[in-house]
Design an enzyme around this catalytic site. Structure first.
Site, PDB file in Angstrom:
ATOM      1  N   LYS A   1       1.200  24.842  -3.664  1.00 26.74           N
ATOM      2  CA  LYS A   1      -0.024  24.307  -3.324  1.00 26.74           C
ATOM      3  C   LYS A   1       0.237  22.748  -3.369  1.00 26.74           C
ATOM      4  O   LYS A   1      -0.574  22.108  -4.045  1.00 26.74           O
ATOM      5  CB  LYS A   1      -0.950  24.911  -4.166  1.00 26.74           C
ATOM      6  CG  LYS A   1      -1.245  26.307  -4.179  1.00 26.74           C
ATOM      7  CD  LYS A   1      -2.239  26.938  -4.809  1.00 26.74           C
ATOM      8  CE  LYS A   1      -2.594  28.581  -4.801  1.00 26.74           C
ATOM      9  NZ  LYS A   1      -3.309  29.079  -5.858  1.00 26.74           N
TER      10      LYS A   1
ATOM     11  N   GLU B   1       3.363  40.276  -8.386  1.00 30.91           N
ATOM     12  CA  GLU B   1       2.049  39.688  -8.967  1.00 30.91           C
ATOM     13  C   GLU B   1       1.117  41.144  -9.225  1.00 30.91           C
ATOM     14  O   GLU B   1       0.961  42.010  -8.096  1.00 30.91           O
ATOM     15  CB  GLU B   1       1.410  38.826  -7.791  1.00 30.91           C
ATOM     16  CG  GLU B   1      -0.258  38.589  -8.164  1.00 30.91           C
ATOM     17  CD  GLU B   1      -0.863  38.075  -6.844  1.00 30.91           C
ATOM     18  OE1 GLU B   1      -0.517  36.904  -6.270  1.00 30.91           O
ATOM     19  OE2 GLU B   1      -1.564  38.781  -6.150  1.00 30.91           O
TER      20      GLU B   1
ATOM     21  N   LYS C   1       3.251  39.417  -3.336  1.00 31.07           N
ATOM     22  CA  LYS C   1       1.541  39.378  -3.688  1.00 31.07           C
ATOM     23  C   LYS C   1       0.810  40.454  -3.114  1.00 31.07           C
ATOM     24  O   LYS C   1       1.319  41.232  -2.274  1.00 31.07           O
ATOM     25  CB  LYS C   1       1.054  37.951  -3.114  1.00 31.07           C
ATOM     26  CG  LYS C   1       2.108  36.815  -3.643  1.00 31.07           C
ATOM     27  CD  LYS C   1       1.530  35.458  -3.301  1.00 31.07           C
ATOM     28  CE  LYS C   1       0.632  35.040  -4.567  1.00 31.07           C
ATOM     29  NZ  LYS C   1       0.160  33.586  -4.555  1.00 31.07           N
TER      30      LYS C   1
ATOM     31  N   ASP D   1      -1.948  37.891 -12.466  1.00 32.83           N
ATOM     32  CA  ASP D   1      -2.880  37.324 -11.825  1.00 32.83           C
ATOM     33  C   ASP D   1      -4.571  37.323 -12.012  1.00 32.83           C
ATOM     34  O   ASP D   1      -5.012  38.545 -12.167  1.00 32.83           O
ATOM     35  CB  ASP D   1      -2.886  37.618 -10.078  1.00 32.83           C
ATOM     36  CG  ASP D   1      -3.727  36.759  -9.308  1.00 32.83           C
ATOM     37  OD1 ASP D   1      -3.485  35.396  -9.553  1.00 32.83           O
ATOM     38  OD2 ASP D   1      -4.265  37.247  -8.265  1.00 32.83           O
TER      39      ASP D   1
ATOM     40  N   ARG E   1       0.738  -1.249   0.010  1.00 32.47           N
ATOM     41  CA  ARG E   1      -0.158  -0.003   0.080  1.00 32.47           C
ATOM     42  C   ARG E   1       0.831   1.364  -0.016  1.00 32.47           C
ATOM     43  O   ARG E   1       0.508   2.291  -0.607  1.00 32.47           O
ATOM     44  CB  ARG E   1      -0.831   0.026   1.128  1.00 32.47           C
ATOM     45  CG  ARG E   1      -1.909   1.104   1.233  1.00 32.47           C
ATOM     46  CD  ARG E   1      -3.092   0.994   0.295  1.00 32.47           C
ATOM     47  NE  ARG E   1      -3.048   1.820  -0.829  1.00 32.47           N
ATOM     48  CZ  ARG E   1      -3.268   1.508  -2.109  1.00 32.47           C
ATOM     49  NH1 ARG E   1      -3.812   0.201  -2.241  1.00 32.47           N
ATOM     50  NH2 ARG E   1      -3.080   2.055  -3.148  1.00 32.47           N
TER      51      ARG E   1
END
Lengths: 283, 283, 283, 283, 283, 283
Positions: C137, C199, C169, C220, C102
């Site tokens: 992410k 950004e 950002k 963005d 597994r």
């Protein structure tokens, strides 16, 4: 410039390991001589002029030893202090302070030593356009703090490790037909956020490197005279970094030659510990 | 004197952490410039006369990076070698050798630096009865290896940490009415296998300490002259250790004053890295 | 492209933790049903067309479970294989193979899933100048392997973490009077090897950013039409990266708009496991 | 249903590792652009309808980054919320919040994604006697949290790992003469608190399994029609579990066929991250 | 005598590992039967006369499980308490207390068991000059706490491990021509703070050992009669330690024979857990 | 019954920690007295009749200390051996064997002690239908090995921890109106693979428990007579387990009363170490 709460949190395991390394199964001397109720006050005192580094680390070490200790810093990392200054004080269980003493000092003395000598180098190149940078020549386990100390002393960090920048040295170039080939291969494979630096040892290699789309060129073991020649040849088309054989005595010559960066391994590989003591007063 | 298989096994986590600190999520330069099939041979070469220390550690670091690397040491830790000597060689995947380079050198240079300076101190006191010892002033995380390097240089280890010996310093004595009280309390509480050492700062304190059943007395910051006086007064009734302010220049004076042990913090707190290079040859 | 010996060595603790997470105090089923002498042969078989990723990791997991297992990969990470292909086979103690099953599949299926979808995105933009990049992410604990899988699928890695690149950002810009101020502050403080990306959300912000000395600009949540407009306005003065709202269906539109990079979070935050089985044969 | 203080304590190392994975030697962007005194408030906002999962984990991640952050959850794990809801808010040092942002979101988005899809499956089988269960097909390192998210979505956990339940699959049965032999061997060797489940692929195997004293039978890759037949044959003598090939589209058919449990690997092996943002406001 | 804050801090990882070992992925019983709001009060009660040890450890385990639990010790480690005494009480979330119960008891029962039997041995030799000491025969992972329990019971610790004392046993002497040779070699190589003890098995070996400059002699498996003979022969020239075959029944005979130390392996290798319960009351 | 390669791999960290606990910064005695070239052969010899347990663990400890040691076991875990038997032998560097000695013996002696006493209990109930089971009363850190030793001695494991079985004790029932309520709540919340056991203290509680759908009932502190009464009342409708106050002297009475399981905490909480020695021969 300060090591913030996150950094200290991420260092916690290292700091605990350092405490464990010294304390092991227990501080025999303190256990044998200090009654468990005894309270104390203690001061960290500089015995030389220095740039402070490691005060927050020392506080965290003390807190990790005993969460009840009251630690108060009187200066901040990066401050310049004179002989005899009290850097911080701590109050609480005498046994906790005594047990933590050596570990806190080992951090404070090394980090302040690095910050202090970095500051001396930076002072020597004041007024030039050059900036002082460090290297990866740090003591295993101390990379992050050693580099933090360099920042506290006014230096700039070079890449932190092999993972955050590309520096092609002679040993890499030996596997390629030309510098251009090596740079081109590298450019294709790394992130667009990564810069490429290449080390050159001769004017000929410099010329070759200049014809590639590298981002920075490192002049390895160039004399100040050859450095000046290189700077004129490059004429600001690309940033230049001097490396190798640089000391407090000759660093200004390199800076005045016109390079953008000067890296000094000795900042971290050959540290002289700063002279800082802990005075403990029974309360 | 060698770090045996057990010691290397117990250090494995530290060595891996050192590799991880430098390599992080991957060696961008090697990944970008060295084809995965490339083989290489490399030599560790001394660029100064030195006492070697860290060869086995370097081999273990290389093996941890890539179990297929063939490492062969040509000298042993503790050996004295001349400029230009090949200390060891390694063969195998070029990328593995290049990635491991800095970590192995950071160990070798520091440890050989410690061994070399220790050997210089030891040479200065040759012919006297004094033995050179280290302190707990090591870089966090390096205690065991730093102390091993001192042994390789011919020095003797003082206690390793707070857990394996009792040393009553001023800060402990401040909590007791007298040195005698402090010693008596300590004697009752610690193992019969543990020795007690006490630090004195004046002849008066020395006299008081001598009247207790302490095992060793440390003369803290005594001048050579006062040290001589102390030695005569003690007249071999108990071993004496000099500590504080000792340098290469004055160490022999202390030794000739007749003490049994001389401890020098700078051996490990202010290390000058030895000059050792790695030369990589494509195969 | 391969995870080399060093990378696998540095991942060992993670792989062991994954095994431990599944096996805990022992595999009750295997212990209860497989005699300890039983031998087996097993094959990893793809049940779909896919780009393989994780074969070396699977081999390492098996070796960590039982050093005596003989593992042989028949394909390499990054290879494109058809349904029904045997990716690797392993021979040895039946109980070891069954216990490891597994964990190896959980790695192989996720990593091949990432590589496969990355390859689909890359195929969609073939012939354009745009390159596909990933994001941060990823699933906690999988950063390095998730990003490796993106490379195996033909994608390029964006920065690995917060430590190896600067990306300003909206949330950062909110603390500054202007984009220019923010960039200038950042430039002074970071290593000369670090690039700065900013950004922007509007054409106005794009114009402002262009006037600073930033290295890359991220558009963005621009539509393909607005992206085209931005590309024309910038006219190759600086690399552009599209981000936000990009899917397999529209990725080509962005690429054809002329940006240099296109980043897609879904590559790693919303993975569909590839269909790979393990068939075990008693021997 | 909540992850209590003990669970969070036991996960602490994993959460720290996740922070370390993203932050490494420091958040360059925040260090370069946010003054150390800056304060902020931030909100976690859902951008879709979802079942929340990971709010307490997010709070713990923030606290681990900076113990001074004030975190307040406005919903609980397991709650159903609409687009635009504020899930939680946090106040404190701006740099700490910005540095922790991605790690908290990576947890929240995955866990809420799992809970949300689980809830959709559960909704589809409402009114039947069947219960939805998960599998061991989780991302390495996420077993405990992935399974917690399934519970938050209304699902039931199957065994956590190999250590807390016996499930004889084809690969195990291949080593035995008959299902009966395998079950009998297993029964003798495992704790009286452990249940035995066996996987069958045909009606014939089902009949054979039914004659043993197994506790549960898993119908592997049965169609809904064959499942119905199996249920009638078994006639409640033993619980039945459907497994393999089950999707949102056909899950109700299986439930209506009358099985007791339906296990779906995709709940955790092919997760779509929920859309959740963090909005940061300077204060 | 207490385990101070530093010691508990250094043990934290071990205590967490112990909790993890019992709780794993969650306490199924508590999760299934205790509503998350339920509060409780609980008392640790002795069911026999005993010397308490582990109260602070139990408190730390509870705090690690749930920082909100209010723990209050009513006795201190080392106290002698009667059957039925309340050692400590704790208040807070019922689920946290129930989950932590077994781990706290496993510590308390073992440590109090060790302290209690140590105290019985010490009581038997009251009025003699002999002191009771422990050995390295502890359960792996419990060395520090087992030895702490011995101190709480009134015993003295022998060396903690191989690193803080030299004890030459038969197995070491077999590699040397004579005891004298072995001692001399050892003396040269170890720190001046380390004592040397040698084990002898016959009067002849005792005589030989006495002629060296060893610090302590261990009489291995001497009968009380032979021990008396050895004591008379040595006549206080060096401390003597009895070891081997010592029980509660004969320990006084050894003490009265006049040895300085008596070491008993059974103190820690064959522990009888003390009878201590936890009574939980819903609030 | 054997600890296989996976189990040893997963225990590796624990075994290393045990070695580290004893060896610390180095084995002073061996370093001081054994020349680094010395070779030896050594035998593990039983000094009593015993059931062996820990031979593979001992071999792994030795290998972890020095991968070059040649270890050969002459018996298997679970074997019954007579006084004077050689359990295993090891050859290689003398210093490695001597340093590892105590750690290997600490494992072997405890584990064989557990297996031996378990076997005595099992022998006492031979011919009855009862099976002997253990509890969670193990030494922190030893759960997995302690329970393995019970299996080697012929016992059956109860649940390993809180995570793999539900056992409602008095402390849980106190939070519910009735046993039935508690069982019902639990049944709804736990996996279908988990069994529920409930503890009863009186015949009345037994009657109540019997009316629920619990899987096993534990008779807590019932006398043999009351146990017999309970068995007759239950009449095989559900398995019964005796617990509390069971000793070698009365275990058969409980078995003959007709219960299915008998659990004995003393198997692991009050262990008598088996008498096993290591004899080292210089070669």
């Amino acid at each position: 410039m300060r090591v913030g709460p996150i950094d200290l949190g991420l260092l916690r395991e290292d700091l605990l390991a350092a405490i464990r390394e010294d304390v092991g199964n227990g501080d025999l001397t303190t256990r044998a001589t200090i009654e468990s109720g005894s309270e104390a006050r203690a001061e960290f005192i500089s015995k030389q002029n220095l740039i402070v580094c490691g005060v927050d680390v020392a506080g965290e070490v003390l807190r990790l030893c005993d969460a009840e200790l009251a630690f108060k810093s009187l200066v901040s990392d990066g401050d310049s202090v004179a002989t005899g200054s009290v850097l911080a004080e701590v109050r609480g269980q005498a046994s906790s302070i005594l047990t933590a003493e050596r570990t806190t000092l080992n951090y404070l003395q090394r980090l302040s030593g690095i910050a202090t000598v970095t500051c001396e180098y930076v002072a020597r190149i004041t007024g030039t356009a050059a900036r002082l940078v460090d290297t990866r020549k740090t003591v295993p386990g101390m990379r992050q703090l050693d580099k933090y100390a360099v920042r506290c002393g006014g230096g700039l960090n070079h890449r932190i490790g092999l993972f955050d920048g590309v520096l092609l040295k002679n040993n890499h170039l030996a596997f390629h037909a030309s510098v251009g080939d090596a740079i081109e291969a590298a450019r294709r494979r790394v992130s667009h956020l990564v810069k490429l630096e290449v080390e050159v040892r001769t004017m000929e290699e410099l010329r070759e490197a200049l014809s590639t789309n590298v981002d920075i060129i490192m002049l390895d073991n160039f004399t100040p005279a050859r450095t000046r020649e290189a700077v004129q040849f490059v004429a600001h088309r690309i940033p230049l970094e001097s490396s190798g054989g640089i000391t407090l005595d000759n660093v200004r010559e390199f800076a005045e030659a016109g390079v953008d960066y000067i890296s000094v391994g000795a900042l971290t590989h050959s540290v002289t510990a700063a002279d800082i003591h802990l005075h403990v007063f029974p309360e």
